[in-house]
Design a protein around this motif. Structure first.
Motif: not given
Length: 191
Positions: A25-43
């Motif tokens: 499974a993908p890293a839970p921290s990445l898919l547990d993210y809640v917020g804006q698209c920009v920081p998510f896409a960057r990470e």
């Protein structure tokens, strides 16, 4: 669509199911993210661009390769529009066929009435008249299907792809490469 192409696509879907069941499974921290698209896409992509999503396309010029063909790990940049006043960015997590890819992104659909959650392997369909990914429709979880809106796209920003390998628990898109390799019209049309 040729018989060979249909068989390869069916085989690809079968392989995707097998690979998904066997992969970590993908890293839970990445898919547990809640917020804006920009920081998510960057990470998720490793592409180090900051600022509103609509500014990414111009900011990438001279810093990252850009183009109009999806690749696993690439960031798709949605243009600013009446519906997307700040644009949107998402990461390509899988290729299904030449006009359908899967995205992993944040802040699109609502979950329990709240926007901002990360979503994995969301369908993105190229609906551009020239088959050039300049206009797309996106799966909208609130409706359980492709949304009715058509969104303008600037293009794709290509990073090194390593950060994106964890998006779907798979390494670069072997299924998409298989289809491209054995179906010449798919490879030609996607370019």
């Amino acid at each position: 669509m040729s018989r060979v192409r249909r068989l390869l696509i069916l085989a690809a879907y079968s392989l995707m199911g097998t690979a998904a069941a066997a992969s970590a499974a993908p890293a839970p921290s990445l898919l547990d993210y809640v917020g804006q698209c920009v920081p998510f896409a960057r990470e998720a992509s490793g592409i180090q661009i900051y600022g509103d999503a609509w500014t990414w396309w111009e900011q990438a010029e001279g810093r990252y390769p850009r183009g109009h063909r999806p690749r696993v790990g690439a960031v798709i940049v949605f243009a600013r529009s009446g519906q997307l006043k700040l644009g949107h960015v998402a990461v390509v997590s899988r290729t299904v066929e030449r006009r359908v890819v899967m995205l992993t992104h944040a802040n699109w659909s609502r979950r329990d009435g709240v926007r901002g959650h990360a979503e994995q392997d969301v369908t993105l369909h190229d609906v551009s008249p020239a088959n050039d990914w300049s206009q797309v429709k996106v799966w909208y979880g609130d409706r359980g299907g492709l949304g009715s809106s058509i969104y303008p796209v600037e293009g794709f920003i290509y990073g090194d792809g390593h950060a994106a390998a964890g998006l779907s628990g798979r390494q670069p898109d072997d299924v998409g490469a298989l289809i491209d390799a054995y179906v010449p019209e798919a490879a030609t049309a996607a370019r």
